[in-house]
Design a protein around this motif. Structure first.
Motif, short mmCIF file in Angstrom:
data_model
loop_
_atom_site.label_atom_id
_atom_site.label_comp_id
_atom_site.label_asym_id
_atom_site.label_seq_id
_atom_site.Cartn_x
_atom_site.Cartn_y
_atom_site.Cartn_z
N LEU A 193 0.75 -1.18 -0.03
CA LEU A 193 0.13 -0.13 -0.09
C LEU A 193 0.78 1.34 -0.06
CD1 LEU A 193 -2.85 -1.08 2.65
CD2 LEU A 193 -3.21 -0.33 0.07
N ASP A 194 2.07 1.19 0.78
CA ASP A 194 2.74 2.49 0.82
C ASP A 194 3.34 2.73 -0.54
OD1 ASP A 194 4.65 4.41 1.59
OD2 ASP A 194 6.15 2.99 2.57
N GLY A 195 4.16 1.72 -1.19
CA GLY A 195 4.29 1.90 -2.69
C GLY A 195 3.23 2.27 -3.74
N TYR A 196 2.08 1.70 -3.66
CA TYR A 196 0.79 2.09 -4.22
C TYR A 196 0.35 3.23 -4.05
CZ TYR A 196 -3.49 1.41 -6.82
OH TYR A 196 -4.66 1.42 -7.62
N VAL A 197 0.18 4.02 -2.96
CA VAL A 197 -0.21 5.11 -2.38
C VAL A 197 0.78 6.19 -2.89
CG1 VAL A 197 -0.70 6.75 -0.61
CG2 VAL A 197 -1.80 4.44 -0.75
N GLY A 229 2.33 11.90 6.62
CA GLY A 229 1.48 11.23 7.58
C GLY A 229 2.24 9.88 8.15
N ILE A 230 3.16 9.48 7.21
CA ILE A 230 3.76 8.13 7.52
C ILE A 230 4.79 8.42 8.83
CG2 ILE A 230 5.39 6.58 6.92
CD1 ILE A 230 4.16 6.46 4.15
N PHE A 231 5.27 9.90 8.74
CA PHE A 231 6.07 10.34 9.80
C PHE A 231 5.64 9.97 11.18
CE2 PHE A 231 6.89 13.94 12.53
CZ PHE A 231 8.25 13.57 12.95
N PHE A 232 4.29 10.62 11.26
CA PHE A 232 3.77 10.59 12.43
C PHE A 232 3.00 9.06 12.78
CE2 PHE A 232 2.94 15.01 11.12
CZ PHE A 232 3.49 15.75 12.18
N TYR A 292 4.27 -0.38 9.59
CA TYR A 292 5.53 -0.72 9.78
C TYR A 292 6.00 -1.21 10.76
CZ TYR A 292 6.52 0.83 4.96
OH TYR A 292 6.54 0.78 3.33
N PRO A 293 5.98 -0.65 12.11
CA PRO A 293 6.59 -1.19 13.24
C PRO A 293 5.79 -2.38 13.80
CG PRO A 293 5.39 1.02 13.60
CD PRO A 293 5.56 0.77 12.04
N VAL A 294 4.55 -2.36 13.36
CA VAL A 294 3.57 -3.45 13.91
C VAL A 294 3.81 -4.76 13.00
CG1 VAL A 294 1.27 -4.46 14.12
CG2 VAL A 294 1.77 -1.93 14.53
N TRP A 321 6.93 -3.44 -1.83
CA TRP A 321 6.55 -2.12 -1.89
C TRP A 321 6.67 -1.64 -3.47
CZ3 TRP A 321 8.57 2.45 -4.20
CH2 TRP A 321 8.11 3.59 -3.50
N PHE A 322 7.70 -2.27 -4.19
CA PHE A 322 7.77 -1.79 -5.43
C PHE A 322 7.05 -2.59 -6.24
CE2 PHE A 322 12.14 -1.24 -3.72
CZ PHE A 322 12.19 -0.10 -4.20
N VAL A 323 6.29 -3.85 -5.81
CA VAL A 323 4.88 -4.49 -6.78
C VAL A 323 3.97 -3.56 -6.59
CG1 VAL A 323 3.48 -6.15 -6.36
CG2 VAL A 323 5.91 -7.00 -6.10
N GLY A 324 3.78 -2.68 -5.30
CA GLY A 324 2.52 -1.85 -5.32
C GLY A 324 2.82 -0.84 -5.98
#
Length: 443
Positions: free
Chosen positions: A36-40, A72-75, A131-133, A158-161
Motif C-alpha cells: 500500500l505504501d508503494g501504491y499510494v 502522515g507516515i512520519f507521525f 510498519y513497526p507492527v 513496496w515495489f510491486v505496489g
C-alpha cells in the motif's frame, strides 16, 4: 513444501526452527502494508497529471500533495511503534488497514486542495503505523536463516505496489477527466483484502514474554512450533518511552539506521512521485514517460528480489555498501549528462533501479535486527518517521528544483544524498548475518 518439525526431543530455539506454512502466510499478510505504501505514493504521480490543471496547482502545491502521505507516515510510524511496544502487535495489525480503506474512499468526493492534503496525511498515518507492527511481528516469529529474506520481501512488495499503481493509473486515467478520483480510491481494495486476511493472526510470543506473560507465550509457541521450542531472552530491558532507544548505546544504532534509510529513500521517492515529469525533462514525453516509469519500477522490483536472494550470501554490510556505491554512480552520470541519447538515459535509470535494491531491502532488516523486542517497534517507528522527514522534503522540493534548475542539477543533488548514505554505511554498518535476535540486539 514445509520442512517437518524437529523430531528430536531436546529443547530448540525458535531462531533455529524450520520454515513452516505459518511463516509464509505471515510474510504474505505482513507485505500488505508496504504494498500500500508503494501504491499510494506512486499513484499520486499519475493522478497529479489531471489534478494539476483542473485545480490550477502551482509547484509548491503539487509538492505538498505528493509529500502529504509521507508526512502522515512520519507521525504514523512513530505512533504505531509506541503503541505496538506497549499494547502488542496483534491489535493494530488489522485496525490500521481498516483506516486506510476509510480515508481512501473519502478521497473520491474531495474538491478542495487542503482536504486532499488532510486525507492523504491520514492515509499516511495509517500506513506508517503498520510498519513497526507488521515488521516486528514477522521478525519475532521468523527463524534466523529466513529472517533477512522474509523481511526483505516486504520491501519487494513496496515495489510491486508501485508497479501495480503505474499500470492501474495508466488505465483509469484514460477513463475520464475525473479518472484521478478512481485512482485515489483504488487503494481501498488491497487494503480491505489485506485486513481480512490478517484476522486471526496470533500475538507475538516474544512480546508476551517481554511483558511477563510467559504462559501465553508458551501456548502460542507450542501451537506453532511444538512442545520443545523456546525463545531466548533478548535484553531484559524494561525502560519505557523513546528514551529507551538510546540506553546502553542504542542512540548510535538509531542514528545509523535513520541516516542510511533517509539517504536511500530521498532520491527514490523523488523518482516515484515525479517519475513521468523527470523523464519528460530528460526527453521522454506523454505516455512514453508513464510507461518508462512503469518499466523502471519493475526493474526496481528486480533489484530488490536480487538483493533479497543474496542478503545471506553477501551479508548485510557488504550489500548496503555496494548498493549505495553503484546506485550513486548512476545518479551522478544522469546529473552530468542530462542531454545524453534516450537509450543512455533509460539504461542509467534502469541501472539505478537495480543497484538501489540492496539499500531498499535493508531499510526494514537492520532496525528489526538491531533492537530487542521491548523497543523494536519504537526503533522501527522512530527510524521510519525520521527518514520520512527527508523523504517528504525531497519529494516536496523536486517540482521546484526541476522548474528552477532543471533535471541535471536535480539528479546531482540525488547523487550527493546517495554518496552520504555510502559514507555512513562504510563507517557504521554492522554485520548481523546468521545471528539470533538475542545476539543482534546485544550492544
Amino acid at each position: 513444501m514445509d520442512q517437518p518439525p524437529p523430531s528430536r526431543t531436546e529443547i530448540f530455539r525458535v531462531d533455529d526452527a524450520p520454515l513452516l506454512r505459518f511463516h509464509k502466510r505471515l510474510a504474505l499478510h505482513s507485505a500488505g502494508g508496504p504494498f500500500l505504501d508503494g501504491y499510494v505514493l506512486s499513484i499520486i504521480g499519475i493522478a497529479m497529471v489531471q489534478i494539476t490543471p483542473q485545480w490550477g496547482l502551482h509547484s509548491a502545491q503539487q509538492g505538498l500533495v505528493a509529500a502529504s502521505a509521507s508526512l502522515g507516515i512520519f507521525f504514523g510510524s512513530f505512533l504505531g511503534g509506541r503503541l505496538t511496544d506497549r499494547f502488542g502487535r496483534r491489535g493494530l495489525y488489522t485496525v490500521d488497514l481498516v483506516a486506510v480503506v476509510v480515508f481512501s474512499v473519502a478521497q473520491f468526493w474531495v474538491d478542495d486542495f487542503w482536504w486532499l492534503v488532510v486525507l492523504r496525511v491520514l492515509i499516511g498515518v495509517a500506513i506508517g503505523a503498520d510498519y513497526p507492527v507488521a515488521t516486528s511481528l514477522l521478525t519475532e516469529f521468523t527463524p534466523k536463516k529466513y529472517r533477512g529474506p522474509f523481511i526483505g520481501s516486504l520491501t519487494v512488495m513496496w515495489f510491486v505496489g508501485a508497479a501495480v499503481a503505474y499500470v492501474v493509473g495508466d488505465i483509469l486515467a484514460r477513463v475520464s477527466d475525473q479518472g484521478w478520483r478512481w485512482l485515489l480510491v483504488s487503494a481501498a481494495v488491497p487494503a480491505a483484502l489485506t485486513a481480512l486476511a490478517r484476522i486471526g493472526t496470533p500475538e507475538s510470543p516474544r512480546w508476551l514474554a517481554s511483558q511477563g506473560r510467559i504462559a501465553e507465550a508458551d501456548d502460542i509457541i507450542t501451537s506453532i512450533f511444538g512442545p520443545h521450542a523456546v525463545i531466548e531472552n533478548e535484553s531484559g530491558l524494561r525502560a519505557g518511552g523513546v528514551g529507551a532507544l538510546w540506553k546502553s548505546g542504542y542512540l548510535g544504532r538509531i542514528l545509523f539506521v535513520t541516516a542510511f534509510w533517509t539517504a536511500a529513500i530521498v532520491p527514490l521517492f523523488a523518482v516515484y512521485a515525479f517519475g513521468p515529469k523527470i523523464l519528460a525533462g530528460l526527453g521522454l514525453d506523454g505516455r512514453m514517460a508513464n510507461m518508462s516509469s512503469a518499466v523502471i519500477t519493475i526493474l526496481l522490483l528486480v533489484g530488490c528480489v536480487l538483493a533479497m536472494a543474496t542478503i545471506n550470501k553477501l551479508g548485510r554490510r557488504t550489500l548496503l555498501i555496494q548498493s549505495f556505491a553503484w546506485s550513486g554512480s548512476t545518479l551522478l552520470l544522469l546529473g552530468l549528462f542530462p542531454d545524453a541519447p534516450t537509450y543512455v538515459i533509460l539504461c542509467l535509470f534502469a541501472s539505478y533501479a537495480i543497484f538501489t535494491g540492496g539499500a531498499q531491502v535493508l531499510q526494514l532488516v537492520y532496525p528489526n535486527e538491531l533492537f530487542p523486542t521491548e523497543i523494536r517497534g519504537r526503533a522501527v517507528g522512530l527510524a521510519s518517521s525520521l527518514s520520512r522527514v527527508g523523504g517528504a522534503l525531497g519529494t516536496y522540493m523536486v517540482p521546484t528544483a526541476l522548474d528552477r534548475w532543471g533535471v541535471g542539477p536535480t539528479m546531482l543533488g540525488a547523487a550527493a544524498v546517495t554518496v552520504t548514505g555510502l559514507a555512513v554505511s562504510v563507517a557504521f554498518a554492522p554485520e548481523t548475518r546468521g545471528k539470533s535476535l538475542a545476539d543482534t540486539a546485544r550492544i
